[in-house]
Design a protein around this motif. Structure first.
Motif, PDB file in Angstrom:
ATOM      1  N   ASN A 223     -20.611  10.035   2.865  1.00 20.38           N
ATOM      2  CA  ASN A 223     -21.648  10.966   3.193  1.00 20.38           C
ATOM      3  C   ASN A 223     -21.362  12.371   2.698  1.00 20.38           C
ATOM      4  O   ASN A 223     -22.240  13.191   2.580  1.00 20.38           O
TER       5      ASN A 223
ATOM      6  N   THR B  50     -32.673   6.693   6.296  1.00 20.66           N
ATOM      7  CA  THR B  50     -31.324   6.274   6.683  1.00 20.66           C
ATOM      8  C   THR B  50     -30.288   6.498   5.587  1.00 20.66           C
ATOM      9  O   THR B  50     -29.093   6.480   5.868  1.00 20.66           O
TER      10      THR B  50
ATOM     11  N   HIS C 178     -29.521   9.114   4.399  1.00 21.93           N
ATOM     12  CA  HIS C 178     -28.857  10.383   4.687  1.00 21.93           C
ATOM     13  C   HIS C 178     -27.758  10.247   5.732  1.00 21.93           C
ATOM     14  O   HIS C 178     -26.914  11.141   5.847  1.00 21.93           O
ATOM     15  N   TYR C 179     -27.763   9.161   6.523  1.00 20.41           N
ATOM     16  CA  TYR C 179     -26.761   9.075   7.587  1.00 20.41           C
ATOM     17  C   TYR C 179     -26.171   7.672   7.768  1.00 20.41           C
ATOM     18  O   TYR C 179     -25.241   7.504   8.559  1.00 20.41           O
TER      19      TYR C 179
ATOM     20  N   LYS D 162     -29.204  15.788  10.095  1.00 18.15           N
ATOM     21  CA  LYS D 162     -28.318  14.877   9.371  1.00 18.15           C
ATOM     22  C   LYS D 162     -26.930  14.864   9.998  1.00 18.15           C
ATOM     23  O   LYS D 162     -26.350  13.794  10.227  1.00 18.15           O
ATOM     24  N   GLU D 163     -26.382  16.052  10.239  1.00 16.83           N
ATOM     25  CA  GLU D 163     -25.044  16.134  10.825  1.00 16.83           C
ATOM     26  C   GLU D 163     -25.003  15.447  12.182  1.00 16.83           C
ATOM     27  O   GLU D 163     -24.042  14.757  12.520  1.00 16.83           O
TER      28      GLU D 163
ATOM     29  N   LEU E 119     -27.059  12.970  13.297  1.00 17.43           N
ATOM     30  CA  LEU E 119     -27.254  11.526  13.172  1.00 17.43           C
ATOM     31  C   LEU E 119     -26.044  10.835  12.562  1.00 17.43           C
ATOM     32  O   LEU E 119     -25.881   9.625  12.713  1.00 17.43           O
ATOM     33  N   ARG E 120     -25.183  11.587  11.864  1.00 12.98           N
ATOM     34  CA  ARG E 120     -23.971  10.993  11.287  1.00 12.98           C
ATOM     35  C   ARG E 120     -22.863  10.811  12.316  1.00 12.98           C
ATOM     36  O   ARG E 120     -21.837  10.201  12.021  1.00 12.98           O
TER      37      ARG E 120
ATOM     38  N   LYS F 273     -25.064   7.260  15.424  1.00 12.52           N
ATOM     39  CA  LYS F 273     -25.350   6.334  14.333  1.00 12.52           C
ATOM     40  C   LYS F 273     -25.330   4.880  14.826  1.00 12.52           C
ATOM     41  O   LYS F 273     -26.178   4.070  14.432  1.00 12.52           O
TER      42      LYS F 273
END
Length: 601
Positions: free
Chosen positions: A27, A376, A378-379, A509-510, A512-513, A518
């Motif tokens: 990522n 998805t 993105h994460y 994004k940060e 959801l990662r 996740k």
């Protein structure tokens, strides 16, 4: 120059990594990874240099003149007092004075004495050389510091030499670190990019029948800027990809004659970029527009079309594929569909009316859309998305139309084997790996040990959470994610709706990662696709609803025959179809859909 090189490489990699043929390496961006590794390496080496200097430099002070030596002042005061108060003891004191400094590197060699009667006298010692005077009130003593000064000068010279050596050594170490961490990987990356670009050039030339005016070898020409060819290479790669995309997305696929002209390397490359999947779909009558549509009715497709549709969904998230993997994937899907079609519990006639291969194709296609709509990429990693796609294919494998409650009430062997814990879903997850281990079905064979463990864990968890016993807990978890981070998601949704930012924003994004977040989303995607039929067009929703109701009523008939408790929605004499569907939508589908839309608009 180093920063410029890194920047150019990063731009090139960012563009090329969006190609389906490029593996997802993580990522984090390339520049951020390199910067982090470089910062850690430089910090460790600079810290080591500082520690060495702090420990080594004070060593040179051990052999130099002590900074706090009050013995000279004490002796001068002592000699002065004796000269004034007891001159007759002066000779003895002077002898002691000389003896005290006899073994030291510095020593007195001349004393000027002043007596009470106003007279003065100079006394000399045996060792005489460079002078350094120390005075009391009426007494002056000159000391010799030649040897300490020489040692001090020598230590300073050695210290300077040591610092120069340390600095030169550190410079070499740091230079080597920068080269090893930044330049070597970047140049290797650039060589790989050139190799991929060369494949694109050759393949597109073969497809179009046109010779490229600029040969790839021109990228190696010397120029004033050693990295000046990067921009030109980037432009050529993008131009070739545009041509390849145009060929791939044509409604009429590449004919067999043109495809046969390509050598094995070209075919493998094009397959890696997804062209083969689109050709196969076109061959069975599925256009790119149909593949992109939420309203595609898989029940109206032929068996070959369903097979190619699932194949396209898997290759979409697999990242890259060649002839060998495509063959394994097709064989794997054949065995999966066979198990769906032939599964029947002894004594219960036939496979499920709803839980069958067509339903599996629909859920797989819907999962592919959900993964794309929810951004998805993105994460979630490529392996995670691929695992979810396989889970969608296999989530009801072995299901013959009777739910877990029936298995437990009838003490079925599956319920006994899996201790009444999601027996159907546990069986399906186990069947995935049984089929994958058969000869010619190794769709996970290209994964290393860690990647396989990740894929296996994601796949098993996704299938197990299609069991409705987990439904309300998952809905509650998603609602809690939104409520706890209300400002973050509301701001993101507002920015998305007014067009000021794409979803997901950097902050989302940060979030959801994060590992727990996740994982929670991974559990929901396949389950959401599994219950999505009421969100499809009316004709499709009605079809699936009637099939599911008929399957449940068939189970109810068997429950009556065997004297088992008839579940509320399985009683043919009491069921109101319309109200049952309203309840299903109101209490199951809508809360899940709305909770997901609150964090992923």
């Amino acid at each position: 120059k180093l920063g410029a090189r890194a920047g150019r490489f990063t731009k090139l990699v960012k563009l090329l990594r969006f190609l389906p043929g490029m593996k997802d390496v993580g990522n984090e961006g390339t520049a951020r990874v390199i910067s982090g590794v470089l910062n850690r390496a430089l910090a460790m080496r600079v810290s080591g240099l500082i520690i060495i200097m702090v420990m080594v430099l004070p060593v040179f002070e051990l052999v130099t003149y002590p900074e706090n030596d009050f013995s000279m002042k004490m002796w001068v005061e002592e000699v002065g007092e004796v000269a004034i108060s007891a001159p007759h003891e002066l000779a003895e004191v002077m002898s002691d004075f000389d003896a005290f400094f006899a073994e030291k590197m510095y020593y007195p060699f001349s004393v000027v004495l002043h007596f009470p009667n106003g007279t003065s006298r100079t006394e000399a010692f045996s060792r005489i050389t460079i002078r350094a005077a120390t005075d009391a009130v009426d007494t002056g003593v000159e000391f010799n510091f030649q040897l300490p000064n020489q040692i001090d000068a020598l230590c300073n010279m050695m210290l300077i030499v040591l610092i120069i050596v340390l600095m030169m050594g550190s410079a070499l170490i740091l230079s080597s670190s920068v080269s090893g961490i930044v330049l070597v990987p970047l140049e290797a990356l650039f060589d790989n990019v050139q190799r991929i670009a060369s494949k694109i050039f050759n393949s597109v030339t073969n497809l179009t029948g046109k010779e490229d005016e600029d040969e790839p070898e021109e990228e190696h020409e010397e120029s004033g800027d050693p990295m000046g060819a990067e921009t030109k290479l980037l432009e050529k790669v993008l131009a070739k990809i545009a041509v390849l995309s145009e060929i791939t997305m044509k409604s009429s696929p590449l004919d067999a004659e043109q495809f046969a002209k390509l050598d094995e390397r070209d075919r493998a490359m094009l397959q890696g970029y997804g062209a083969t999947a689109m050709w196969r779909l076109n061959e069975v009558g599925i256009t790119p527009q149909m593949f992109d549509s939420w309203e595609l009715n898989v029940a109206e497709l032929g068996e070959a079309a369903r097979h190619q549709l699932v194949f396209a969904c898997l290759i979409l998230h697999h990242g890259s594929a060649g002839d060998k993997w495509a063959s394994k994937c097709s064989s794997f899907l054949d065995d999966c569909s066979l198990l769906y079609r032939t599964t029947a519990n002894p004594g219960h006639a036939k496979p499920g009316l709803f839980h069958n291969w067509i339903h599996a194709v629909d859920v797989t296609f819907t999962t592919a859309h959900i993964l794309r709509y929810c951004g998805t990429e993105h994460y979630l990693s490529t392996n995670e998305r691929f695992a979810l796609s396989v889970a969608a294919v296999c989530h009801d494998m072995g299901h013959w139309g009777f739910n877990n409650a029936y298995l437990m009430e009838s003490s079925h062997e599956l319920a006994v084997r899996y201790n009444d814990i999601s027996p159907l879903e546990s069986m399906a997850a186990a069947k995935v790996f049984e089929i994958e281990r058969l000869d010619g079905n190794g769709i996970f064979a290209n994964l290393d040990t860690m990647q396989f463990r990740e894929v296996r864990q994601v796949l098993i968890e996704a299938i197990l959470h299609t069991d409705f016993t987990h439904h309300y807990a998952m809905v509650k978890e998603v609602q809690n994610l939104h409520d706890v981070n209300l400002d973050l998601f509301d701001t993101s949704e507002d920015m998305y709706k007014d067009g000021s930012a794409e979803f997901p924003t950097r902050e989302v994004k940060e979030f959801l990662r994060g590992g727990d977040v996740k994982r929670q989303l991974r559990l929901i995607f396949v389950h959401l696709a599994d219950v999505s039929s009421p969100m499809k067009p009316w004709s499709m929703a009605e079809l699936w609803a009637n099939l599911l109701i008929e399957e449940m009523l068939h189970q109810g008939d068997i429950e009556k025959e065997r004297g088992l408790p008839v579940q509320p929605l399985n009683d043919r004499d009491r069921l109101n179809k319309a109200y049952s569907q309203i309840g299903f939508i109101e209490f199951f589908v809508a809360p899940l859909a709305f909770s997901m839309s609150s964090i992923i608009p």
